[in-house]
Design a protein around this motif. Structure first.
Motif, mmCIF file in Angstrom:
data_model
loop_
_atom_site.group_PDB
_atom_site.id
_atom_site.type_symbol
_atom_site.label_atom_id
_atom_site.label_comp_id
_atom_site.label_asym_id
_atom_site.label_seq_id
_atom_site.Cartn_x
_atom_site.Cartn_y
_atom_site.Cartn_z
ATOM 1 N N HIS A 1 84.877 68.971 37.252
ATOM 2 C CA HIS A 1 85.151 67.593 36.857
ATOM 3 C C HIS A 1 83.863 66.785 36.770
ATOM 4 N N VAL A 2 82.754 67.464 36.628
ATOM 5 C CA VAL A 2 81.464 66.771 36.546
ATOM 6 C C VAL A 2 80.875 66.995 35.159
ATOM 7 N N PRO A 3 80.193 65.984 34.617
ATOM 8 C CA PRO A 3 79.550 66.162 33.315
ATOM 9 C C PRO A 3 78.479 67.246 33.393
ATOM 10 N N PRO A 4 78.229 67.944 32.296
ATOM 11 C CA PRO A 4 77.183 68.981 32.326
ATOM 12 C C PRO A 4 75.829 68.377 32.652
ATOM 13 N N GLY A 5 75.066 69.095 33.477
ATOM 14 C CA GLY A 5 73.750 68.632 33.878
ATOM 15 C C GLY A 5 73.735 67.838 35.160
ATOM 16 N N ASP A 6 74.921 67.479 35.686
ATOM 17 C CA ASP A 6 74.979 66.696 36.922
ATOM 18 C C ASP A 6 74.974 67.574 38.164
ATOM 19 N N ALA A 7 75.276 68.864 38.025
ATOM 20 C CA ALA A 7 75.347 69.749 39.176
ATOM 21 C C ALA A 7 74.958 71.150 38.741
ATOM 22 N N ARG A 8 74.808 72.047 39.729
ATOM 23 C CA ARG A 8 74.423 73.419 39.433
ATOM 24 C C ARG A 8 75.544 74.203 38.756
ATOM 25 N N GLU A 9 76.795 73.812 39.017
ATOM 26 C CA GLU A 9 77.911 74.563 38.467
ATOM 27 C C GLU A 9 77.809 74.642 36.948
#
Length: 801
Positions: free
Chosen positions: A394-402
């Motif tokens: 549920h996070v925008p791309p680039g905001d976390a490692r996932e």
């Protein structure tokens, strides 16, 4: 011959201060302790070199650093109090970066007003070079143990430079202008260095401190100029700072193919120019180019624009400053291209896109570098994690490692096989065949994610560490660490190795209604565990410590042995063992878990060993930060939950030892009260909802409503800072709300506790009011286990204490 005005009595006082066994003791002697029980060291008898000498040591206690900052403020710079500063919120980049050397009328009038308010009686007892050294050492200490205090150090810099220009005629004369430019640029570079504690989240403090200096640059006449390194420092901080809502939203409206061009959602999107989607990183790079400087292509790629102008995925990235001198530039030229391509691999959404960038470089005849291999290792690892756990991101791309699921619905099986990246093991073999030796962050990442301990030991051997050193790490030996072992194994590598072996500690694995032990069969030491019955009724701290200091027989014992032998002053090394002890399924002694009636004894032993480890931790002159505090609270709560319906002995032991948790909480919260301080920062630590929830749960399980109420009162007094800290993390507000729900869940059994807690919660509008029954029911059923969730901040592979 001694200098005029220096008496032997003063020299003896200075020696007495500097002969303190620790920096904490030196600080106490410098500030308040009497000399020969008769004479207190007067401020006029405290030359700056004593403070500089104390700051050369590694300070371990935040309170000591707070005293030194206040001392610098009052006795070295003679500054008056300034209003408290709150935790910084996300703001647009300051006009000093956008406008270069231009200055508005408002800034000019502000400068004149500030000059009128400063009196000529403000005289500094320290010259500019010594002041630069003093600020450098203060910032080093704040990065280690108190990141939020960087803002206070920046305020000291501003006041020093403003006051130093009071007696000079406006505009600044050329020599003073040059000196101020050098000083400002030097401090901007220092403020770009990441902290050791939560470096990604702490970047909000780096940015707030940098903004003060950028605004100061525009207040002088002529405005101070930023050099190339200063622009880079600003860009680095912006690259690691949490993305704004606009920046995150723009990444969600991107074409799923590559390059990720913007997908226009409506007519307004069609009319908007591409520049309007630029991140703050790209905007700052553009201002740098307008000033005649060039910036690294690597930073531009992480900011969302490739070198050819095509878009990439704006990715948060922590980059440390690199020297721009000629020798360093010549040494790093051969790896510059590899860094750029490593950035291209990281600034993607899924493993196929990352592997596509890696393959493109190889097709052009390039030789992969270790930074490229590390970027690809990360993509493959997090794709395996996502697919195994079936994470719903549920996070925008680039905001976390996932990484996102690959978009291959329209691909044939043949084409999919061409896009399929290798496994980590196959890629590692190719890396070694190319002559690349694992080292630095790459070695640490491989250790952290090794499948077995033997695999981790193989990485250490391939890195060039001697076989004898690796054997010592694997099996231990004499109590004194051999000198060659100390020389070859860095403390961060030791911490990662301890974390690795703790992953293979024995755990309980529940299958249907049966319980079996999942033992670590691949551990190096062949010695069997001690299977003698444990006398849980008579366990003492001394006996628990014996587990740590015995010859290593299993992962937990060996991890404790390494910590006891090394005594590192690097908290993550200790936290690796504390994290393992906090697990609910950890097995301390086999007999305590094979007998279901003694499961509570297993958790009691984990808590006793945690207390023993904590004693060794404190003996190294270390303090728990909020993350370590959370781990200790989790171990205590695990024991308290298991002992809920157990004997009176367990309940009495819990209440007695809960004082340990309360004492650690008091250190984090200034004893639960607001202590008057001349330092602007109110909170000494970055206290998040997860840390508060762990304490509320630990106290709630033993029915200590007074401790919960005391914490809640502290939260209300500091709610603005807590809300701002929560905004720095993707799940910060959710975890803060979970803490409020936990308070209601544990206070519901006491009418007095509810009558006290409910009005306090309702005072803070941002907390959402007193929780309802549905929230409490959900929390009691499953919510309390969801301490960390998808969308957390990016893992930091670069932090180093």
């Amino acid at each position: 011959m001694r200098p005029r005005g220096i008496t032997w009595s003063k020299v003896a006082q200075w020696l007495w201060v500097l002969s303190g066994p620790t920096p904490n003791e030196m600080t106490e002697r410098l500030l308040s302790k009497p000399f020969h029980r008769k004479e207190i060291l007067k401020p006029t008898h405290r030359p700056p070199f004593i403070l500089l000498e104390i700051l050369r040591r590694d300070i371990s206690k935040v309170k000591t650093l707070e005293m030194l900052i206040s001392y610098t403020r009052d006795h070295v710079l003679n500054l008056v109090d300034t209003p408290r500063s709150s935790v910084p919120k996300d703001q647009a980049i300051t006009s000093a970066v956008f406008k270069g050397t231009s200055e508005s009328d408002d800034a000019s009038s502000l400068r004149k007003n500030q000059r009128r308010t400063i009196t000529k009686s403000e005289k500094f007892g320290i010259e500019e070079n010594a002041f630069a050294i003093l600020i450098s050492r203060l910032l080093y200490q704040t990065r280690r143990i108190w990141p939020s205090a960087m803002v206070d150090i920046a305020h000291l810099i501003v006041r020093y430079m403003q006051s130093s220009s009071v007696t000079n005629v406006s505009p600044l004369n050329p020599p003073l202008f040059i000196r101020f430019c050098k000083m400002n640029n030097y401090f901007l570079r220092l403020l770009a260095l990441p902290s050791s504690i939560e470096p990604m989240q702490s970047m909000a403090y780096n940015w707030e401190a940098q903004k003060l200096l950028l605004e100061l640059a525009g207040q002088f006449d002529p405005p101070l100029r930023l050099d190339q390194a200063s622009y880079r420092a600003v860009v680095q901080v912006l690259a690691a700072t949490k993305k704004s809502r606009r920046e995150s939203r723009s990444m969600t409206f991107r074409n799923r193919s590559w390059p990720p061009w913007r997908v226009e959602q409506d007519g307004m999107d069609a009319q908007r120019s591409q520049e309007e989607d630029f991140s703050r990183v790209i905007s700052a790079i553009m201002r740098s180019r307008e000033s005649g400087y060039t910036q690294d292509d690597q930073l531009s790629i992480f900011g969302g624009v490739d070198t050819d102008g095509t878009p990439t995925i704006h990715t948060r990235k922590l980059l440390k400053s690199r020297s721009l001198d000629s020798s360093t530039r010549a040494r790093d030229n051969h790896d510059d291209e590899g860094r750029v391509w490593a950035a291209r691999i990281e600034a993607t959404r899924d493993v196929y896109e990352g592997w596509g960038a890696f393959s493109e470089f190889c097709k052009k005849g390039g030789r992969p570098t270790i930074s490229m291999c590390l970027a690809m290792f990360q993509k493959i690892n997090y794709e395996s994690k996502r697919s195994a756990l079936q994470l719903d991101l549920h996070v925008p791309p680039g905001d976390a490692r996932e990484v996102y699921p690959v978009s291959d619905d329209n691909f044939s099986e043949f084409y999919k096989s061409r896009l399929q990246p290798p496994t980590i093991q196959n890629l590692y073999q190719e890396m070694r065949a190319a002559g690349i030796v694992p080292s630095g962050r790459c070695l640490r990442f491989l250790l952290q994610h090794a499948r077995t301990v033997d695999e981790g030991l193989g990485y250490l051997l391939d890195s060039g560490i001697h076989e004898r050193v690796v054997a010592y790490l694997a099996n231990g030996g004499e109590s004194q660490i051999p000198p060659d072992v100390v020389a070859q194994v860095s403390i961060p590598i030791l911490a990662d190795f301890i974390s690795l072996i703790c992953r293979f500690a024995p755990r309980l694995k529940k299958i249907s209604f049966d319980t079996e032990l999942e033992m670590a069969e691949d551990f190096r030491s062949p010695t069997k565990r001690n299977s003698s019955p444990a006398r849980s009724e008579t366990w003492t701290i001394r006996e628990a410590r014996a587990i740590q200091h015995s010859h290593p027989r299993d992962p937990l014992t060996h991890a404790a042995f390494l910590l006891k032998s090394w005594r590192p002053k690097f908290r993550p090394a200790w936290y690796a063992l504390l994290k393992c002890l906090a697990r609910k399924d950890i097995v301390m002694v086999r007999n305590l878990v094979t007998d279901s009636s003694r499961t509570c004894d297993n958790h009691e032993l984990a808590w006793r060993v945690t207390r023993a480890v904590l004693e060794d931790f404190h003996s190294c002159d270390l303090e728990l930060d909020p993350e370590g505090f959370r781990l200790v609270c989790q171990t205590f709560a695990k024991y308290a939950e298991a002992a809920f319906n157990e004997s009176q002995r367990h309940r009495e032991g819990l209440i007695e030892t809960s004082q340990i948790i309360k004492a650690e909480c008091a250190k984090l919260t200034n004893g639960g009260v607001e202590v008057p301080s001349k330092v602007n920062t109110r909170l000494r630590y970055i206290v998040e909802g997860a840390h508060l929830h762990a304490y509320v749960r630990a106290m709630g399980l033993i029915g200590d409503h007074a401790a919960i109420t005391s914490l809640l009162e502290w939260m209300v007094r500091n709610h603005e800072e807590l809300d701002a800290i929560a905004s720095l993390a993707a799940n910060g507000q959710r975890m803060l709300r979970q803490t409020i729900v936990a308070i209601k869940a544990f206070c519901d059994i006491s009418e007095h506790a509810v009558a006290t807690a409910q009005p306090l919660v309702e005072q803070v509008e941002s907390w959402g009011g007193w929780p309802g029954e549905e929230e409490v029911e959900y929390y009691l059923n499953r919510g309390h286990d969801q301490v960390q969730g998808a969308g957390a901040e990016p893992d930091d592979d670069e932090k180093d204490d």
